[in-house]
Design a protein around this motif. Structure first.
Motif, mmCIF file in Angstrom:
data_model
loop_
_atom_site.group_PDB
_atom_site.id
_atom_site.type_symbol
_atom_site.label_atom_id
_atom_site.label_comp_id
_atom_site.label_asym_id
_atom_site.label_seq_id
_atom_site.Cartn_x
_atom_site.Cartn_y
_atom_site.Cartn_z
ATOM 1 N N PHE A 71 -1.792 2.126 -1.644
ATOM 2 C CA PHE A 71 -2.876 1.924 -2.570
ATOM 3 C C PHE A 71 -2.543 2.566 -3.911
ATOM 4 N N TYR A 72 -1.621 3.210 -3.775
ATOM 5 C CA TYR A 72 -1.191 4.166 -5.292
ATOM 6 C C TYR A 72 -0.050 3.175 -6.113
ATOM 7 N N PHE A 73 0.800 2.722 -5.150
ATOM 8 C CA PHE A 73 2.004 1.788 -5.987
ATOM 9 C C PHE A 73 1.926 0.693 -5.513
ATOM 10 N N GLY A 74 1.456 0.337 -4.574
ATOM 11 C CA GLY A 74 1.551 -1.329 -4.073
ATOM 12 C C GLY A 74 0.400 -2.042 -4.753
ATOM 13 N N MET A 75 -0.706 -1.534 -4.689
ATOM 14 C CA MET A 75 -1.888 -2.353 -5.413
ATOM 15 C C MET A 75 -1.643 -2.869 -6.852
#
Length: 216
Positions: A71-75
């Motif tokens: 959610f922090y890096f992948g989105m």
């Protein structure tokens, strides 16, 4: 390098507020989703049961750290969506809470003997009233001790939010340790705060479990 001072204690208090916020966000959004998963998991419609079981297994099979990274890096990478740290971390903990509480509450629902619902049906109660007045209260009573136990794990699990730079209690310990070069003192205070938060809940969970066993 500087000495440990009052400002550092204030930073712990401020960070503790964000730890509490993370827990409240996880419960506020993950709780209703967990209830939906639990009721779907016990549905008479097989495809819904399979779907809920698959979602629960997926959430439980992915490490909490993996959810935080996604959610922090992948989105931003995969979906092109930039989200604030609080939103990304909150979404990760919401799913984490839903997956585990959904399974706990599913177990509570299934622990209620089918004869209880059948008795309600014999009295002419519709399905939703059986759930509300007969099955729900008994399932809640049996699910409460493990729910409180999970809350302890959730509080300790918020420390992983520091990996993505979110300033909660564990991250504040890292910052203070780096600024004062006193890691033993900084992390000792962090550990003491976590202990003070979790010990009452652990004792409460054990008390509830003992009372439940006595009631049985």
């Amino acid at each position: 390098m500087r000495s440990f001072g009052f400002i550092d204690l204030l930073s712990f208090v401020h960070a503790l507020q964000w730890t509490v916020v993370l827990v409240l966000v996880a419960l506020a959004f993950g709780g209703p989703l967990a209830l939906l998963l639990a009721t779907t998991r016990t549905s008479r419609f097989a495809p819904l049961r399979w779907l809920a079981a698959g979602l629960i297994q997926l959430i439980q099979g992915v490490p909490l750290l993996g959810l935080l990274f996604f959610f922090y890096f992948g989105m931003p990478v995969f979906l092109g969506i930039e989200v604030p740290a609080l939103v990304a971390v909150g979404m990760a903990y919401t799913l984490y809470t839903a997956g585990f509480l959904g399974d706990i509450w599913r177990g509570g629902i299934e622990a209620v003997k089918p004869a209880q619902g059948e008795a309600g049906a014999c009295l002419g109660l519709p399905t939703w009233q059986q759930s509300r007045h007969i099955i729900g209260p008994q399932a809640l009573r049996m699910s409460l001790p493990p729910t409180v136990g999970f809350l302890v794990q959730l509080i300790k699990g918020t420390s992983l939010a520091s990996i993505v730079g979110f300033v909660e209690l564990a991250r504040a310990g890292q910052v203070v340790s780096a600024a004062t070069f006193q890691p033993l003192l900084a992390y000792g205070i962090v550990a003491a705060i976590y202990f003070a938060l979790c010990l009452p809940l652990t004792l409460w969970s054990r008390t509830l479990e003992a009372r439940l066993n006595g009631a049985r």
